[in-house]
Every structure is written in C-alpha cells, then in structure tokens.
Write an enzyme that holds these catalytic residues in place. Sequence first.
Site, PDB file in Angstrom:
ATOM      1  N   VAL A   1       0.828  -1.204   0.000  1.00 49.93           N
ATOM      2  CA  VAL A   1       0.000   0.000   0.000  1.00 49.93           C
ATOM      3  C   VAL A   1       0.864   1.255   0.000  1.00 49.93           C
ATOM      4  O   VAL A   1       0.511   2.268  -0.611  1.00 49.93           O
ATOM      5  CB  VAL A   1      -1.017  -0.043   1.173  1.00 49.93           C
ATOM      6  N   LYS A   2       2.043   1.190   0.634  1.00 46.49           N
ATOM      7  CA  LYS A   2       2.879   2.409   0.690  1.00 46.49           C
ATOM      8  C   LYS A   2       3.401   2.818  -0.686  1.00 46.49           C
ATOM      9  O   LYS A   2       3.714   3.984  -0.909  1.00 46.49           O
ATOM     10  CB  LYS A   2       4.024   2.250   1.684  1.00 46.49           C
ATOM     11  N   GLY A   3       3.504   1.884  -1.624  1.00 49.58           N
ATOM     12  CA  GLY A   3       3.751   2.221  -3.023  1.00 49.58           C
ATOM     13  C   GLY A   3       5.130   2.748  -3.355  1.00 49.58           C
ATOM     14  O   GLY A   3       6.123   2.410  -2.707  1.00 49.58           O
TER      15      GLY A   3
END
Length: 254
Positions: free
Chosen positions: A134-136
């Site tokens: 999710v942090k990408g």
Amino acid sequence: MSVLDEAGQAGVVRPYGDTTGDGMVQLSFTLPVPPGPLAEGAAQQLARKMGLDPAMVVHAKPVGPDFTFFVVYGRVRHLVNLSDVQITEREYPLLNAREINAEVRRVLRRRMVVLGACIGTDAHTVGIDAILNVKGFAGEKGLEYYREVRVVNLGAQVFVPDLVRRARAEKADAVLVSQVVTQKDAHLHNTEEMSAAFREAMGERRPLLVVGGPRFDPAQATALGVDRVFGKGTTPSDVASYLVHALAARKGKS
Ligand code: B12
C-alpha cells in the site's frame, strides 16, 4: 543546442563532457589483472579498441589481489541519430485508482486477484513491494490500495512449482514476478522456467504473466513467454492500468 533540426525533426547528437559535442564519455569495467602498470596499460588498450581516443585511465582500484576496477575517460567520434532510435510506446491509457476500480468491476464483475513473488534465489523484494504494498512508490500507492484488487504477496525465493500451485489455489488473474539479480542471466532463465511451467500446467487458462526488474528490456516479453515486461522506474499505476487493459482484451471487453 536543440536536438531538433530546422524542420523540427530529431537530429544528430554527440556526448557532452566539458564543452557541447566534445564526444567525451566515461566507462567503467573490471579486468582479471592484479593492480599495477600492466593492468592500467591493459585498460587503456581495451578502451582504445572500443573507440576512445584519447583514453585516460582516471581511476584504478584493486578488487582483491587478482582483479582491478577501472574508470576510463575519453573521446568518441560516434554520432547518435535520434531519428533512428526505437522506442516502445505504451499501448494503453494510464488510469487513476477510481478508473481502475471501475474497469475491474466492468470487466470481471468481481475483485481482481494479483499474486506477486520473487522467484529463484532472488531475495530483492523492494521492487515487487514498491508495486504491491500500500505504501507504493514515487508518490503512488501500491496495488493493495485499490479496493477492487486482492493482492497476495509471497515474498522472496519462491519456487516456481509453489508459485503455480498458489496461482491455481487463489484463482489468480495475474502473476507478478520480480527478478533483480542478473548474474549469468539468472533473471532470463528463471522467467523462461516460470512461463514454461504455467504453460504446461494451465495452458490457455494461465493467468496473465508479468515480470519486472531493473535490467529487463520491455521488448523481451514474447521471447520470455510472458505477457508483459516492466523495467526500471515502473510505478504501480503503470502496472494496474496494464492489467485492466490486458484482462479486458482477454475477455473481449476492450
Ligand atoms: C537493497 C539491495 C539488497 C538487499 C535487498 C533487500 C530486500 N529486501 O530487497 C540485500 C542486502 C538483501 C541484497 C543482497 C544481495 N544483493 Co543486492 N542490492 C540492493 C540494491 C542496493 C538496491 C535494490 C533496490 O532495492 N532497488 C530499489 C527498487 C525500488 O528498485 P527495483 O528493484 O529496480 O524495482 C523497480 C523496477 O525495477 C520495477 N520492478 C522490480 N520488480 C518488479 C516486478 C514487477 C512485477 C513489476 C511490474 C515491476 C518491477 O519496479 C520497481 C519500482 O520502479 C541493489 C543496487 C541498486 N542500487 O539497485 C543491489 C544489487 C541488486 N544487489 C546485488 C547483489 C550482487 C546482491 C548479493 C548477491 C550480494 C551478496 N554477495 O550477497 C545479495 C543477493 C541476495 C539474494 N539472494 O538475492 C547486485 C546485483 C548484480 C547483478 N548483476 O545481478 C546489485 C545490482 C548491486 C551491485 N551493483 O552489485 N541486496
């Protein structure tokens, strides 16, 4: 200096060192020769044979007792014609998260399942995590952020038979594989082994196969038996946009 000629066409350029178009380049390599004058002479000979004239050895550093690492600086006479450069164009539109979620619903009528892993002995997980977590990466959220995407990230050093088994069990729509180590072309051999295993186990019903890593060339996809290859600097939205585009094409819903 503009790289476009008077008609606005791509023109001819040369490397730039101290002054525009002086042709100066820098090259680094290692020779299996102990550090010393013989090694430096050998480095200069190699650089001259590669077209550098003059060729100056500006850095030489021992790598253990039997090898030397060099940086050579010198001039080349070669020209680059920009109109001869071949570029692989992206053949699908870049979508935002809302558009990707909507496309997944339209094409699949359920969540898209994405399975990710590093295969072989490769333990470099930062690249696949940049795409999936999710942090990408580069200011973009990874695929876990998309409501209509279910991500299963298997992490490092996954055996190909385990990957195939898991893809079946999860009913994966796409399998994303990362390969960062390139020694002895391990990234190419591992990818070929992976695509062959999916073809044998699942035939036409195999998931989309996507590989990525800094040393891949996107033009290699067909030769490696995969649907798509992503190289350095890839962002999660590049990948998510590709996946919905490719799944729509597969389902005849483009
Ligand atoms: C961090 C790192 C490590 C960490 C890894 C930690 C981890 N959990 O990942 C540790 C310390 C464990 C490590 C170990 C080793 N490493 Co290392 N490592 C690096 C380093 C410094 C950075 C890699 C990185 O994280 N890049 C950042 C990410 C974001 O970039 P990326 O991987 O390119 O990913 C992007 C794209 O390529 C793409 N992408 C990548 N994968 C995928 C997958 C898909 C599906 C898609 C769509 C896109 C995609 O998207 C990402 C975002 O844009 C590189 C050198 C460098 N500067 O690159 C060396 C490097 C990769 N390592 C190297 C080596 C040799 C090793 C070791 C063999 C060292 C040793 N002798 O033990 C071991 C091997 C361990 C193993 N079994 O794999 C060499 C590889 C050389 C080669 N020719 O193969 C490098 C290049 C260093 C060097 N110059 O020598 N390493």
